[in-house]
Design an enzyme around this catalytic site. Structure first.
Site, mmCIF file in Angstrom:
data_model
loop_
_atom_site.group_PDB
_atom_site.id
_atom_site.type_symbol
_atom_site.label_atom_id
_atom_site.label_comp_id
_atom_site.label_asym_id
_atom_site.label_seq_id
_atom_site.Cartn_x
_atom_site.Cartn_y
_atom_site.Cartn_z
ATOM 1 N N GLU A 1 49.370 26.967 23.041
ATOM 2 C CA GLU A 1 50.626 27.070 23.847
ATOM 3 C C GLU A 1 51.713 28.054 23.245
ATOM 4 O O GLU A 1 52.473 28.621 24.026
ATOM 5 C CB GLU A 1 51.142 25.596 23.909
ATOM 6 C CG GLU A 1 52.249 25.077 24.944
ATOM 7 C CD GLU A 1 51.892 25.656 26.438
ATOM 8 O OE1 GLU A 1 52.775 26.499 26.954
ATOM 9 O OE2 GLU A 1 50.798 25.639 26.919
ATOM 10 N N HIS B 1 50.865 31.063 21.918
ATOM 11 C CA HIS B 1 50.653 32.272 22.701
ATOM 12 C C HIS B 1 50.989 32.378 24.105
ATOM 13 O O HIS B 1 51.463 33.211 24.511
ATOM 14 C CB HIS B 1 49.042 32.477 22.288
ATOM 15 C CG HIS B 1 48.505 32.623 21.177
ATOM 16 N ND1 HIS B 1 47.716 31.615 20.649
ATOM 17 C CD2 HIS B 1 48.489 33.593 20.286
ATOM 18 C CE1 HIS B 1 47.274 31.907 19.402
ATOM 19 N NE2 HIS B 1 47.737 32.890 19.213
ATOM 20 N N SER C 1 49.094 26.867 15.681
ATOM 21 C CA SER C 1 48.399 27.581 14.995
ATOM 22 C C SER C 1 46.957 27.724 15.268
ATOM 23 O O SER C 1 46.457 26.520 15.325
ATOM 24 C CB SER C 1 48.680 27.736 13.255
ATOM 25 O OG SER C 1 47.780 28.223 12.713
#
Ligand code: PAF
Length: 283
Positions: free
Chosen positions: A31, A33, A182
């Site tokens: 999410e 990105h 991440s």
């Protein structure tokens, strides 16, 4: 969405486009990105994303080989976001010859914090980002604030080389419990995943302590950093650093900068088991 791996084909497709908005990634999209893709859409058109796991920015003992590669799932996500081109070069496409020309950021920015613990990391990042900019020639490029130092170094690189690209920062996206999203979160075991939000919680405590300080000086800030490192270590983490730095240049505070009330940011990197997480919090 057009998926292109060849530099010339990419240029042919983008010919005449002078408002392209670019989001470089290493894939395994989450999410965080996707929020950058949406931000890119607000600043330009068409949106171009790239996926390339850049060997140059990984150290010899780092996770280049095991870095999660999830191309089909990434393509599905980018298509839903209305991305126009995915540039997904192979190593041969992007580095047809050994990449001997490199971009070396200045030591005072490139060799501190992440650069101290990951020697050569920012040289690898700047080299690939400059090359990707040269391939895509975007009007704007979006980078997440989770990689705070990377964002600053790329901004400075664009400025110093007078690159005709505006660098736009995207806010860090977090899970409900506060953990910054991440690609490396996928390495965490179930127990580690439960512990991981503590990193952000400790940064929030550090921020609170700094805000409440009666006398803000170099010693009191260092005491707070040390206490936070001890706190993390006590919980079983292996911290590389927790550093309270000036937002403008990531340098430690000076008497003058404290007097001038220069804005601060807390940056951290710490290992939980085998997974190295980074995070930051502006004060
Ligand atoms: O932040 C990343 O994912 C990478 O460092 C980047 C900017 C795509 C360069 O490889």
């Amino acid at each position: 969405m057009k998926i292109i791996s060849d530099i010339q084909e990419l240029r042919d497709h983008l010919r005449g486009q002078n408002r392209a908005s670019f989001v470089p990634t290493m894939g395994n999209l989450h999410e965080g990105h996707l929020s950058l893709m949406r931000l890119a859409r607000q600043h330009g058109d068409p949106v171009v994303a790239s996926i390339f796991v850049n060997r140059l920015q990984f150290g010899p003992n780092e996770d280049f080989d095991s870095y999660p590669r999830t191309m089909q799932a990434d393509i599905d996500k980018l298509e839903k976001e209305g991305v126009y081109i995915l540039f997904a070069p192979t190593e041969r496409d992007l580095y047809p010859q050994p990449q001997e020309y490199r971009v070396d950021p200045p030591q005072q920015l490139g060799d501190i914090l992440e650069g101290e613990f990951r020697p050569g990391f920012f040289k690898g990042v700047c080299t690939v980002v400059l090359k990707l900019f040269s391939c895509v020639q975007p009007k704007v490029a979006v980078f997440g604030k989770k990689d705070y130092q990377q964002l600053m170094i790329i901004r400075q690189m664009a400025k110093q080389f007078a690159l005709p690209v505006e660098i736009i920062p995207g806010e860090t996206i977090r899970a409900e419990d506060g953990l910054a999203l991440s690609s490396r979160n996928g390495y965490l075991s179930t127990e580690e995943r439960q512990e991981a939000p503590e990193l952000q919680k400790i940064l929030q405590e550090v921020r609170q302590r700094v805000i409440e300080l009666k006398e803000r000086n170099i010693k009191t800030l260092a005491d707070i950093e040390q206490k936070a490192v001890a706190q993390l270590t006590g919980r079983g983490w292996q911290p590389d650093y927790i550093a309270i730095r000036q937002q403008s240049n990531l340098a430690p505070s000076t008497k003058e900068s404290l007097e001038a009330d220069e804005p601060l940011v807390i940056l951290t990197a710490a290992k939980l088991g085998k997974t190295r997480l980074i995070d930051n919090l502006e004060i």
